[in-house]
Motif scaffolding. Sequence first.
Motif, mmCIF file in Angstrom:
data_model
loop_
_atom_site.group_PDB
_atom_site.id
_atom_site.type_symbol
_atom_site.label_atom_id
_atom_site.label_comp_id
_atom_site.label_asym_id
_atom_site.label_seq_id
_atom_site.Cartn_x
_atom_site.Cartn_y
_atom_site.Cartn_z
ATOM 1 N N THR A 1 -43.282 8.078 19.161
ATOM 2 C CA THR A 1 -44.532 8.833 19.204
ATOM 3 C C THR A 1 -44.274 10.257 18.727
ATOM 4 N N ALA A 2 -45.338 11.018 18.535
ATOM 5 C CA ALA A 2 -45.190 12.406 18.084
ATOM 6 C C ALA A 2 -44.386 13.220 19.091
ATOM 7 N N VAL A 3 -44.686 13.031 20.390
ATOM 8 C CA VAL A 3 -43.962 13.766 21.437
ATOM 9 C C VAL A 3 -42.502 13.349 21.459
ATOM 10 N N GLU A 4 -42.240 12.046 21.346
ATOM 11 C CA GLU A 4 -40.859 11.554 21.349
ATOM 12 C C GLU A 4 -40.087 12.056 20.129
ATOM 13 N N THR A 5 -40.778 12.189 19.015
ATOM 14 C CA THR A 5 -40.122 12.703 17.812
ATOM 15 C C THR A 5 -39.654 14.134 18.020
ATOM 16 N N VAL A 6 -40.520 14.969 18.574
ATOM 17 C CA VAL A 6 -40.166 16.371 18.830
ATOM 18 C C VAL A 6 -39.057 16.451 19.875
ATOM 19 N N THR A 7 -39.197 15.658 20.929
ATOM 20 C CA THR A 7 -38.196 15.674 22.004
ATOM 21 C C THR A 7 -36.831 15.219 21.489
ATOM 22 N N ARG A 8 -36.826 14.142 20.709
ATOM 23 C CA ARG A 8 -35.566 13.629 20.171
ATOM 24 C C ARG A 8 -34.940 14.622 19.205
ATOM 25 N N SER A 9 -35.770 15.262 18.398
ATOM 26 C CA SER A 9 -35.252 16.267 17.473
ATOM 27 C C SER A 9 -34.597 17.411 18.231
ATOM 28 N N ALA A 10 -35.245 17.855 19.319
ATOM 29 C CA ALA A 10 -34.684 18.943 20.132
ATOM 30 C C ALA A 10 -33.364 18.515 20.770
ATOM 31 N N GLU A 11 -33.294 17.269 21.235
ATOM 32 C CA GLU A 11 -32.057 16.766 21.845
ATOM 33 C C GLU A 11 -30.921 16.728 20.827
ATOM 34 N N LEU A 12 -31.233 16.272 19.612
ATOM 35 C CA LEU A 12 -30.214 16.218 18.565
ATOM 36 C C LEU A 12 -29.769 17.620 18.145
ATOM 37 N N MET A 13 -30.718 18.563 18.108
ATOM 38 C CA MET A 13 -30.364 19.957 17.808
ATOM 39 C C MET A 13 -29.400 20.498 18.859
ATOM 40 N N LYS A 14 -29.690 20.218 20.123
ATOM 41 C CA LYS A 14 -28.854 20.721 21.215
ATOM 42 C C LYS A 14 -27.453 20.120 21.174
ATOM 43 N N SER A 15 -27.381 18.789 21.070
ATOM 44 C CA SER A 15 -26.069 18.136 21.081
ATOM 45 C C SER A 15 -25.255 18.513 19.840
ATOM 46 N N SER A 16 -25.909 18.641 18.701
ATOM 47 C CA SER A 16 -25.210 19.021 17.472
ATOM 48 C C SER A 16 -24.701 20.454 17.544
ATOM 49 N N THR A 17 -25.496 21.339 18.150
ATOM 50 C CA THR A 17 -25.074 22.732 18.306
ATOM 51 C C THR A 17 -23.836 22.824 19.192
ATOM 52 N N VAL A 18 -23.832 22.075 20.283
ATOM 53 C CA VAL A 18 -22.663 22.048 21.175
ATOM 54 C C VAL A 18 -21.438 21.545 20.416
ATOM 55 N N PHE A 19 -21.624 20.487 19.628
ATOM 56 C CA PHE A 19 -20.526 19.918 18.836
ATOM 57 C C PHE A 19 -19.968 20.945 17.845
ATOM 58 N N ILE A 20 -20.864 21.668 17.179
ATOM 59 C CA ILE A 20 -20.434 22.663 16.186
ATOM 60 C C ILE A 20 -19.659 23.789 16.857
ATOM 61 N N PHE A 21 -20.154 24.283 17.990
ATOM 62 C CA PHE A 21 -19.460 25.382 18.674
ATOM 63 C C PHE A 21 -18.112 24.938 19.241
ATOM 64 N N GLU A 22 -18.005 23.692 19.649
ATOM 65 C CA GLU A 22 -16.705 23.189 20.118
ATOM 66 C C GLU A 22 -15.695 23.198 18.981
#
Length: 424
Positions: free
Chosen positions: A292-313
């Motif tokens: 859904t539209a909400v799930e798309t935004v939520t999933r995108s935010a989750e991927l942004m967060k996890s990817s950012t953590v990965f990059i900083f590590e």
Amino acid sequence: MGTIQVVFLTVLVFFVIVTIHEWGHYYFAKRAGILVREFAIGFGPKLFSLKRGETRFTLRLIPAGGFVRMAGEDPEIVEVQPGQTVAIRVKDNLVTRLYLDRLDERTGTIRGEVDSVDLEHKLSISLNVEGEVENYSVHPQALVIARGKETQIAPIDRHFGSKPIRKRAMAIFAGPMMNFILAFVLFGVYAQMVGVPLENPDKVLIGSVLEKAPASEVDLKKGDIIDSVNGVKIGADVAKMIDIIGKSPNKPVEMTIIREGQAQVVVVTPRPDEAGDGKVGITPSLPTRPATAVETVTRSAELMKSSTVFIFENLKMLVTGQFKLDDLGGPVRTAEVTSQIAKKGIAQLTSWTALLSLYLGIFNLLPVPALDGSRLLFLGLEGIRRRPLDPSKESMVHFVGFAMLMLLMLVVTYNDILRLVRGE
């Protein structure tokens, strides 16, 4: 996916993430009223050049980034000095062109010796023409022509340094910001492509088949349902399937698949990986439904967060020295990995492009000389001191930082090429 298509998509990924970054600088610089002289993708010799309005858009040989050259950031290339003989072209009582060479070939011009000139503040020039000094006003977009090149003058109010700190900071931060926006959008597109896993899945599907892998040599296709492996029912247990195949390196494995409602038996021989576990070259996936539209935004935010953590590590390991030279990758290795991911499909390539865009944005905000983060740091110091820093010293810091980055890039690229030659 064909080789030409893979190469095209790999080049496109680099072009998109670099162009969106530089476009951010360009757009907000233009909004601030700064004269943007050049919008370049790549470094080194020009391969393509096109001028539109005040800006020259160029494509350069070395695909290691790009830049937006703004007036006032560097010393102006062409200068007009008192005592110099020049020719001017006047239109509507304003000087529109100043010629510094080949004066005898300039028709319809006024020729004389420069008595005084100010092309930044007063926009005026005085010429000694046959013993009489004549004063002229200069158009704010007048061109200086020398050695076959046209350079637009830059009045002081069009210089980068003449703008308020907030506008300069926005013009610098806009590059990484556009990478963050692109990453968020692409992660959202990826979420739409792969969908949302069902809450109670009952089967395992083949999500993709790697080229030149054992699965590609037998009749296994994307979308096949994996019913059993060596007679063991799989259901929705991905781990069970991986375990059975992993324990059978170089041993034939019998897989029962369901395709278009019909059961088929396929025999495939897993190849051992570096750890000795058997691999057939498929990516398993579970049934999904459209997000859904909400799930798309939520999933995108989750991927942004996890990817950012990965990059900083990874950046932390770089800073603390917990890495080897082979752990670093330059443009060559990045292109190699991108091409490998492109072969897996558009969905995986979209996710990878989002990760690269996010990495580029974060990396450019590091306080390393020549990067956007360092330039923002200098603007912050200027705000605290309430007066500009010495431009020559700041330029020297950025120049040294750029030279060091280029040296590191050369070392890493050389290592990448050696690794490819060795076939690693």
